[in-house]
Scaffold this motif. Structure first.
Motif, PDB file in Angstrom:
ATOM      1  N   ALA A 233       0.817  -0.888  -0.516  1.00  0.00           N
ATOM      2  CA  ALA A 233      -0.057   0.148   0.061  1.00  0.00           C
ATOM      3  C   ALA A 233       1.054   1.392  -0.068  1.00  0.00           C
ATOM      4  O   ALA A 233       1.885   1.138   0.494  1.00  0.00           O
ATOM      5  N   ALA A 235       0.756   5.584   1.000  1.00  0.00           N
ATOM      6  CA  ALA A 235      -0.284   6.465   1.061  1.00  0.00           C
ATOM      7  C   ALA A 235       1.106   7.245   2.517  1.00  0.00           C
ATOM      8  O   ALA A 235       1.744   6.713   2.758  1.00  0.00           O
ATOM      9  N   SER A 236       0.779   8.575   2.292  1.00  0.00           N
ATOM     10  CA  SER A 236       1.617   9.860   3.058  1.00  0.00           C
ATOM     11  C   SER A 236       3.027   9.954   2.481  1.00  0.00           C
ATOM     12  O   SER A 236       4.274   9.413   3.083  1.00  0.00           O
ATOM     13  N   LEU A 276      -3.278  -4.893   3.250  1.00  0.00           N
ATOM     14  CA  LEU A 276      -3.449  -3.417   3.719  1.00  0.00           C
ATOM     15  C   LEU A 276      -4.188  -2.931   2.865  1.00  0.00           C
ATOM     16  O   LEU A 276      -4.359  -2.768   1.632  1.00  0.00           O
ATOM     17  N   VAL A 278      -5.322   1.383   2.991  1.00  0.00           N
ATOM     18  CA  VAL A 278      -5.282   2.559   3.449  1.00  0.00           C
ATOM     19  C   VAL A 278      -6.700   3.683   3.155  1.00  0.00           C
ATOM     20  O   VAL A 278      -7.529   4.106   2.180  1.00  0.00           O
ATOM     21  N   ARG A 282      -5.601   6.758   8.169  1.00  0.00           N
ATOM     22  CA  ARG A 282      -5.835   5.540   8.730  1.00  0.00           C
ATOM     23  C   ARG A 282      -5.013   4.330   7.877  1.00  0.00           C
ATOM     24  O   ARG A 282      -5.247   3.996   6.397  1.00  0.00           O
ATOM     25  N   LEU A 283      -4.058   3.926   8.194  1.00  0.00           N
ATOM     26  CA  LEU A 283      -3.491   2.534   7.085  1.00  0.00           C
ATOM     27  C   LEU A 283      -4.817   1.151   7.989  1.00  0.00           C
ATOM     28  O   LEU A 283      -4.383   1.616   9.318  1.00  0.00           O
ATOM     29  N   TYR A 284      -5.099   0.001   7.749  1.00  0.00           N
ATOM     30  CA  TYR A 284      -5.808  -1.029   8.255  1.00  0.00           C
ATOM     31  C   TYR A 284      -5.209  -2.108   7.451  1.00  0.00           C
ATOM     32  O   TYR A 284      -4.782  -2.421   6.525  1.00  0.00           O
ATOM     33  N   SER A 285      -4.814  -2.750   8.694  1.00  0.00           N
ATOM     34  CA  SER A 285      -4.234  -4.560   8.274  1.00  0.00           C
ATOM     35  C   SER A 285      -5.108  -5.763   8.744  1.00  0.00           C
ATOM     36  O   SER A 285      -5.081  -5.274   9.823  1.00  0.00           O
ATOM     37  N   LEU A 297      -1.387   7.024  10.533  1.00  0.00           N
ATOM     38  CA  LEU A 297       0.018   7.122   9.416  1.00  0.00           C
ATOM     39  C   LEU A 297       0.385   8.614   9.452  1.00  0.00           C
ATOM     40  O   LEU A 297       1.369   8.524   9.659  1.00  0.00           O
ATOM     41  N   CYS A 318     -11.995   0.121   2.758  1.00  0.00           N
ATOM     42  CA  CYS A 318     -13.067   1.311   2.600  1.00  0.00           C
ATOM     43  C   CYS A 318     -13.950   1.624   2.013  1.00  0.00           C
ATOM     44  O   CYS A 318     -13.393   1.235   0.939  1.00  0.00           O
TER      45      CYS A 318
END
Length: 430
Positions: A233, A235-236, A276, A278, A282-285, A297, A318
């Protein structure tokens, strides 16, 4: 990367054959009305008897304009945090397409699915099709991989190729115009996952991540993971890799060195991390330890652990303000934030089989649809939030890779190595 050209594989477009009342069958000569049609369960293609009072074709709906993805918006939601629709999960038709007047068979012809000749031919009572749905059609079947497809990427705007990774240790490039294999990139190791971000293609392999710039052909190898990399994933400005040893490793791209440099290790899961996603900040695992962890994050700290599943959590997704998860415990769970900000289960959808992968996209009428792969070699399609049935996709083996594309396109890859290209229709196809 070394690319081996290969033009042996790929097929021309394939379309599902027409069903009853579609105008494709011969007209009846006996003037009798089909009793099975009256009971709502005729499945002969074509039927020799009359199917009277068939509905008129609806006007073609407007084709959706934007690409789909693993994080996508609910066009009818009241906005993030509004909580609208919590009580509507699993209720009513929920925006399904117009009702049909006959009940189709619940599975395709087993001979067709196995790739062998069906002795019944056009008289077969079961469809010779890879799907049971009025809403999608299969455009192309791409053959070439020798083992299961584990990753699919379509870098729209950066490449005119479709990429697929496989357990056979290769990444294949497919020409989107002809359906032909345009090249083979040897990985040397089993591919566990694949994503793209901008000009970058990231490929998860055992003990590392391969990185390829599709514009400059620059490549690099990121080390640090122990065991297979199952999910990636971005992100940021960070690249995250879910590893077999339960860690989530992060790298940050440095413009100074033109390389990805180690940035963090997110520890907490006790077993392998397999998915994973995003959403927001938030990052969800999801992990084999039966839990989902929520990571901030901004701080890269775990802020909540979700433990409602009773078996391996295979995939997370998501959708607007909701988190969806699926598990080998035969459930799909919908999570929503409470006033405290913590996630709680607001709806549980039960399946008859273990669930393997989730993806979502708008249909041809821009209504949200969930795709869920099960370990009975099918993919179920559901309207959201009602979970009304929109059909099924069938395959010879389990489908572990589902990827959305632009213009109502999406792709599935199964355990045999076959890659299929699908499109939402509902009268919108040209």
């Amino acid at each position: 990367m070394d690319i081996e050209t290969d033009g042996r594989f790929g097929n021309k477009r394939m379309h599902n054959r027409l069903g009853p009342g579609s105008g494709g069958g011969p007209s009846s000569t006996n003037g009798r009305v089909c009793n099975f049609w009256r009971e709502g369960r005729c499945n002969r293609f074509p039927c020799p008897f009359l199917h009277s009072e068939l509905p008129e074709a609806a006007a073609p709906p407007k084709r959706p304009s934007g690409p789909g993805g693993n994080v996508w918006r609910n066009p009818h939601a009241g906005g993030r945090g509004g909580g609208r629709g919590h009580s509507r999960w699993g209720r009513g038709p929920g925006g399904a397409s117009a009702a049909v007047t006959h009940r189709p068979p619940d599975r395709p012809c087993k001979y067709f699915l196995a790739g062998t000749e069906c002795s019944y031919g056009d008289r077969c009572r079961y469809p010779h099709s890879y799907c049971i749905s009025d809403s999608i059609t299969m455009l192309t079947l791409l053959k070439g991989h020798e083992k299961g497809v584990t990753g699919i990427a379509l870098p729209t705007g950066w490449s005119d190729k479709l990429y697929s990774g496989s357990k056979d240790g290769t990444v294949r490039m497919w020409d989107c115009q002809t359906g032909q294999c345009a090249g083979v990139i040897p990985m040397g190791r089993e591919v566990g996952c694949m994503i793209n971000e901008g000009p970058w293609l990231f490929i998860g392999i055992p003990d590392g991540v391969k990185v390829w710039n599709m514009q400059t052909s620059a490549e690099m190898s990121l080390t640090g993971p122990a065991g297979q990399v199952y999910a990636l994933a971005v992100a940021s400005e960070l690249l995250f890799a879910a590893t077999q040893d339960g860690r989530i490793l992060a790298w940050r791209f440095s413009a100074t060195t033109n390389c990805f440099e180690p940035a963090a290790s997110l520890d907490g899961h006790k077993l392998a991390v397999v998915s994973l996603i995003v959403g927001g900040m938030r990052l969800y695992s999801a992990s084999m330890d039966k839990t989902i962890r929520v990571w901030d994050l901004a701080t890269l700290q775990c802020i909540q652990t979700l433990s409602d599943h009773t078996d391996v959590v295979m995939s997370v997704l998501c959708w607007d303000q909701f988190l969806l998860s699926c598990s080998l415990d035969q459930t799909i769970k919908v999570w929503a934030a409470t006033e405290s900000g913590n996630l709680e289960v607001t709806y549980t959808h039960k399946e008859e089989q273990g669930a393997l992968a989730l993806s979502g996209m708008p249909d041809a009428q821009s209504k949200p649809v969930l795709l869920c792969s099960l370990n009975d070699n099918t993919v179920r399609l559901y309207d959201l939030p009602s979970f009304s049935d929109r059909g099924r996709i069938f395959s010879k083996q389990e489908i572990r890779a589902i990827q959305m594309g632009p213009g109502g396109l999406f792709f599935t890859g199964d355990g045999t190595g076959e890659l299929k290209v699908w499109q939402w229709v509902d009268g919108a196809q040209t």
